[in-house]
Design an enzyme around this catalytic site. Structure first.
Site, short mmCIF file in Angstrom:
data_model
loop_
_atom_site.label_atom_id
_atom_site.label_comp_id
_atom_site.label_asym_id
_atom_site.label_seq_id
_atom_site.Cartn_x
_atom_site.Cartn_y
_atom_site.Cartn_z
N ASP A 164 -10.27 -4.58 14.94
CA ASP A 164 -11.21 -5.67 14.62
C ASP A 164 -10.68 -7.08 14.75
OD1 ASP A 164 -13.09 -3.90 13.61
OD2 ASP A 164 -12.36 -4.07 11.57
N GLU A 199 -5.64 -5.61 6.56
CA GLU A 199 -6.07 -6.95 6.97
C GLU A 199 -4.91 -7.93 7.14
OE1 GLU A 199 -7.25 -5.37 4.28
OE2 GLU A 199 -9.42 -5.13 4.56
N ASP A 215 -21.78 -13.60 1.16
CA ASP A 215 -21.30 -13.06 -0.11
C ASP A 215 -19.77 -12.96 -0.14
OD1 ASP A 215 -21.69 -11.15 1.93
OD2 ASP A 215 -21.66 -9.50 0.49
N TRP A 216 -19.10 -13.09 1.05
CA TRP A 216 -17.63 -13.01 1.03
C TRP A 216 -16.90 -13.89 2.04
CZ3 TRP A 216 -14.99 -11.28 5.42
CH2 TRP A 216 -15.79 -10.65 6.39
N ARG A 230 -2.02 -5.75 -4.37
CA ARG A 230 -3.05 -4.83 -3.90
C ARG A 230 -2.44 -3.51 -3.45
NH1 ARG A 230 -5.77 -6.10 1.49
NH2 ARG A 230 -7.03 -4.24 1.84
N GLY A 286 -14.16 -17.03 0.03
CA GLY A 286 -14.42 -15.86 -0.80
C GLY A 286 -15.85 -15.74 -1.29
N GLU A 301 -12.42 -10.60 13.30
CA GLU A 301 -13.56 -11.17 12.60
C GLU A 301 -13.32 -12.65 12.37
OE1 GLU A 301 -15.67 -7.86 9.87
OE2 GLU A 301 -13.65 -8.41 9.23
N GLN A 313 -9.68 -12.98 10.87
CA GLN A 313 -9.19 -11.78 10.17
C GLN A 313 -9.10 -10.64 11.16
OE1 GLN A 313 -10.32 -10.53 6.12
NE2 GLN A 313 -11.50 -8.91 7.06
N THR A 314 -7.98 -9.93 11.16
CA THR A 314 -7.86 -8.74 12.00
C THR A 314 -7.63 -7.53 11.10
OG1 THR A 314 -5.48 -9.12 12.26
CG2 THR A 314 -6.92 -9.96 14.00
N GLU A 323 -10.68 2.00 14.55
CA GLU A 323 -11.32 0.71 14.78
C GLU A 323 -10.27 -0.38 14.92
OE1 GLU A 323 -14.78 0.10 12.13
OE2 GLU A 323 -14.26 -2.02 12.12
#
Ligand SMILES: *[C@@H]1O[C@H](CO)[C@@H](O)[C@H](O)[C@H]1NC(C)=O
Length: 293
Positions: A108, A135, A199-200, A279, A204, A110, A123-124, A106
């Site tokens: 993306d 991301e 919700d996000w 992360r 956030g 966004e 956001q990619t 995928e």
């Protein structure tokens, strides 16, 4: 006779320029239905100018989306979008390529909406073999709700490049040599959708969609597709090197493009998974290349 030769010559020149990679001049006039079809909530898509322009509507009942009829293996995929204007907090407009199945690939874009006057986030992400978590997030250098801008993906066996108009904002190199999977054998469809993600999406999830402002409307045009249609002949798509996006100049960015990419990096980037050591304590392998940009 001379004029006949002349015509032949001109025709050749014309054809030569078209095949070099510039989409036909009327590319933005291609009607939606030639290459695309609605995916769900058909009544939330509105058509204008013989279908060369459409709107997606989001209200409290539903969002909506569409997808390409064909599946493509490599190409240059572009969409002109005017994002939801005004109060778009909580909404997400997506434009992406995706293959089928559980080990899917995928690519993306966004667009995360915001309160009136506050900046969108783009956001990619890239999924390979079903795994995402790559991301990157940027602010744009213009207001994406005011005019149409082209958002596009170049995908060949060397690289995946995300463009905003002519500016490369992200490169995902084929790092097979580093043991990283790269999308190469699963044809993808092109998708776009507008939905509620309060919700996000915005700060956030702190900023909720204000349904009193519905319907939220994103506008689209440019339904031309420049890809190898695997749903028609997979064999041709697998034989590399014949299409314009395989040629030398598309195998890597040139110096001017790298400069623009670094400009986006230094001025507009707000998140990059490659630098998120909290992360991802061990640096993903392809990030070695990302660091060298
Ligand atoms: C929305 O605006 C706030 C305040 O300017 C900003 O922190 C945030 O990054 C913006 N974008 C999104 C999608 O949250």
């Amino acid at each position: 006779m001379a004029s006949l030769l002349w015509t032949a010559c001109l025709t050749f020149l014309l054809l030569a320029t078209v095949t070099k990679g510039t989409p036909p001049k009327n590319a933005v006039d291609v009607p939606f239905g030639r290459n695309y079809a609605p995916t769900w909530a058909f009544d939330h898509i509105k058509y204008f100018n013989g279908g060369s322009e459409i709107q997606l509507h989001l209200d409290k009942y539903t969002g909506t989306g569409f997808q390409s009829k064909g599946s493509y293996l490599f190409g240059h995929f572009s969409m002109h979008i005017k994002m939801v204007p005004g109060d778009s907090a909580g909404t997400v407009t997506a434009f992406y390529l995706s293959s089928q199945g559980n080990e899917h690939d995928e690519i993306d874009f966004e667009f995360l909406g915001n309160r009136t006057g506050q900046p969108y986030i783009l956001q990619t992400n890239v999924y390979t073999g079903g795994k995402g978590d790559k991301e990157q997030r940027i602010y744009l250098w213009f207001d994406p709700t005011k005019e149409y801008h082209a958002y596009s993906v170049l995908w060949n066996t060397y690289q995946i490049v995300f463009f905003v108009d002519d500016v490369p904002i992200r490169v995902f190199k084929n790092s097979k040599d580093l043991g990283v999977r790269f999308p190469f054998n699963q044809p993808m469809k092109i998708y776009s959708s507008l939905w509620n993600a309060d919700d996000w999406a915005t700060r956030g999830g702190l900023e909720k969609t204000d349904w009193a402002k519905a319907p939220f409307i994103a506008s689209y045009r440019g339904f031309h597709v420049d890809g190898c249609e695997a749903s028609v002949n997979a064999k041709i798509c697998e034989s590399q090197g014949k299409q314009w996006w395989d040629q030398k100049e598309f195998q890597d960015l040139d110096a001017a493009q790298y400069r623009r990419l670094r400009w986006v990096r230094s001025k507009y980037t707000i998140y990059n998974y490659c630098t998120d050591r909290v992360r991802l304590p061990t640096l993903p392998r392809e990030c070695k290349r990302d660091r060298d940009i």
